[in-house]
Enzyme design. Structure first.
Site, PDB file in Angstrom:
ATOM      1  N   CYS A 169      81.016  66.668  32.793  1.00  0.00           N
ATOM      2  CA  CYS A 169      81.336  67.230  31.581  1.00  0.00           C
ATOM      3  C   CYS A 169      80.693  69.005  31.813  1.00  0.00           C
ATOM      4  CB  CYS A 169      80.399  66.521  30.427  1.00  0.00           C
ATOM      5  SG  CYS A 169      80.995  64.722  30.022  1.00  0.00           S
ATOM      6  N   HIS A 309      73.980  71.802  24.914  1.00  0.00           N
ATOM      7  CA  HIS A 309      75.264  70.594  25.132  1.00  0.00           C
ATOM      8  C   HIS A 309      75.325  69.389  23.487  1.00  0.00           C
ATOM      9  CE1 HIS A 309      78.106  68.237  27.847  1.00  0.00           C
ATOM     10  NE2 HIS A 309      77.022  67.089  26.637  1.00  0.00           N
ATOM     11  N   GLU A 320      67.690  67.855  27.155  1.00  0.00           N
ATOM     12  CA  GLU A 320      68.101  69.362  26.481  1.00  0.00           C
ATOM     13  C   GLU A 320      66.361  70.348  25.765  1.00  0.00           C
ATOM     14  OE1 GLU A 320      72.185  71.455  25.779  1.00  0.00           O
ATOM     15  OE2 GLU A 320      71.567  69.358  24.657  1.00  0.00           O
ATOM     16  N   LYS A 341      79.896  69.666  18.854  1.00  0.00           N
ATOM     17  CA  LYS A 341      80.527  68.591  19.506  1.00  0.00           C
ATOM     18  C   LYS A 341      79.915  67.950  17.971  1.00  0.00           C
ATOM     19  CE  LYS A 341      79.611  68.326  24.618  1.00  0.00           C
ATOM     20  NZ  LYS A 341      78.449  69.200  24.231  1.00  0.00           N
ATOM     21  N   HIS A 346      83.155  65.123  21.864  1.00  0.00           N
ATOM     22  CA  HIS A 346      82.871  65.313  23.326  1.00  0.00           C
ATOM     23  C   HIS A 346      84.400  65.577  24.125  1.00  0.00           C
ATOM     24  CE1 HIS A 346      81.129  66.255  26.803  1.00  0.00           C
ATOM     25  NE2 HIS A 346      79.859  65.062  26.812  1.00  0.00           N
ATOM     26  N   PHE A 405      77.840  63.053  33.703  1.00  0.00           N
ATOM     27  CA  PHE A 405      77.605  62.107  34.273  1.00  0.00           C
ATOM     28  C   PHE A 405      77.993  62.876  35.896  1.00  0.00           C
ATOM     29  CE2 PHE A 405      79.589  58.989  31.354  1.00  0.00           C
ATOM     30  CZ  PHE A 405      78.100  58.503  30.798  1.00  0.00           C
TER      31      PHE A 405
END
Length: 422
Positions: A169, A309, A320, A341, A346, A405
């Site tokens: 990502c 993010h 975060e 998002k 996403h 990930f």
């Protein structure tokens, strides 16, 4: 001394409206593009919502052969690249093609095409020994994501370095950073860089269902993506592409190009911890932010806006928030933060580039996009997350971050090319 790199062209295909202007309008108005999945029947799945792009390749200028040859993600990349080149005013015919390169990010490659073709050659999964003669002639292109970079290069006439970056990502940030480095070191003068992903397919939905990363809020798709909200329960899958034209600063200024932003600093780290897990202290992301700010020669107080993010999972948003506090100190509490998002979902590897586009447009308009659907504050997420409505805010320097990930953490600092503008 390395050369400075600026963004001179932007092309976006995102949920809620194709093209950069439609994308920005959606963000500025705080509208959401999340809905029940329409590209296949989602009823067997735990999570049945997504943010889809209403995209007709023929209406966007792709011919029958291109449409048949390219996976949906490649089509999105090519159309976005053409918009970016047109927006930049670069005349490809006037450039040395060997000095023009391409970098494209993608997390899951040609997922849509591979999923579809497997169903065809296996007769809906009923045949173990598949019959390849039923597949599209260009199936090999689906297996090699490098075809994305090749398609974009052919489309814009680039004969310089061409590559695909796949770091989950964070791919959309990392691909633009690689392009920046190629210009800085003198390997290329112009780079067409960005990312694309079209992962809304049964196999992807099933994978995220298995680890319960996506939201099961199927009864209210419009409000399903809730980053930093106390009621958040997973992200909403999306798709899309964003591509940019990057140029060396002096040559861009000399030709009178519009300068959206300078890529002032970048850093990437890996937590070497867990495939999907994150440490709650956010140490690796904080380190990436600190290094990116050092490279950009900015202090925490110089950051005007943080494009988060903000996936909408419990652990990401806590992680975060901690990273911003560690890296920005007390200034973190005074800095607007938001997650787009909440509006466009996403899109995995593509989202980093789509968020770069949101960041440079925020700088251009001095408007911070909102975090839609943020109604119930989470005490663990106690920063200024710009809830529900966009905010007018002078925005000369933006920090945009990504988390993926595998433990990937990326930070990029974007700045007005000539700071201290009137």
């Amino acid at each position: 001394m390395s050369r400075r790199v600026v963004i001179t062209g932007v092309g976006v295909l995102a949920p809620g409206g194709t093209g950069t202007k439609a994308f920005w309008r959606l963000l500025e108005e705080g509208r959401t593009a999340t809905r029940r999945i329409t590209s296949f029947d989602p009823s067997p799945f735990r999570s049945q919502v997504a943010a889809e792009v209403d995209f007709d390749p023929e209406l966007h200028g792709l011919g029958p052969q291109e449409i048949r040859r390219m996976d949906r993600a490649a089509q999105l990349a090519v159309v976005a690249a053409r918009e970016a080149v047109a927006d930049s005013g670069v005349e490809p015919g006037g450039l040395d093609p060997h000095r023009v390169g391409v970098t494209i990010g993608s997390a899951v490659g040609a997922t849509t095409g591979l999923d579809r073709e497997y169903r065809v050659v296996s007769d809906g999964g009923r045949t173990w020994l598949v019959d390849h003669e039923y597949a599209v002639p260009h199936l090999y292109n689906y297996f090699v994501p490098s075809s994305f970079a090749a398609e974009v290069a052919w489309s814009v006439g680039a004969e310089g370095p061409a590559s695909v970056v796949s770091t989950g990502c964070t791919s959309g940030l990392d691909s633009v950073a690689l392009a920046c480095e190629l210009i800085r070191e003198g390997t290329a003068d112009v780079m067409v860089a960005g990312a694309t992903d079209a992962p809304i397919s049964p196999i992807t939905v099933a994978c995220f269902d298995a680890i319960k990363a996506t939201t099961p809020r199927n009864d209210d798709p419009e409000h399903a993506s809730r980053p930093f909200d106390r009621t958040r329960n997973g992200f909403v899958l999306g798709e899309g592409a964003a591509v940019f034209v990057l140029e060396e600063y002096e040559s861009a200024r000399k030709r009178g190009a519009q300068l959206y932003a300078e890529i002032a600093g970048y850093a990437s780290r890996c937590n070497a911890f867990h495939m999907t897990g994150l440490r709650p202290d956010g140490a690796e992301m904080a380190e990436a932010i600190r290094v990116a700010m050092d490279e950009a020669r900015v202090n925490p107080e110089d950051i005007d806006y943080v494009n988060a993010h903000g996936s909408g999972t419990k652990q990401n948003d806590r992680h975060e928030t901690a990273a911003f506090k560690h890296s920005l100190g007390e200034h973190a509490y005074r800095t607007p933060v938001s997650s787009i998002k909440s509006m466009v979902g996403h899109s995995l590897g593509a989202i980093g580039s789509i968020e770069i586009a949101a960041s440079v447009l925020a700088m251009r308009h001095d408007v911070v996009p909102p975090t839609a659907n943020l109604s119930t504050p989470d005490p663990e997420c106690d920063l200024d997350y710009v809830p529900r409505e966009a905010r007018e805010w002078r925005t000369d320097t933006v920090l945009t971050v990504g988390s993926g990930f595998g433990g990937f953490q990326t930070a990029m600092v974007l700045a007005q090319p000539d700071r201290g503008r009137a």
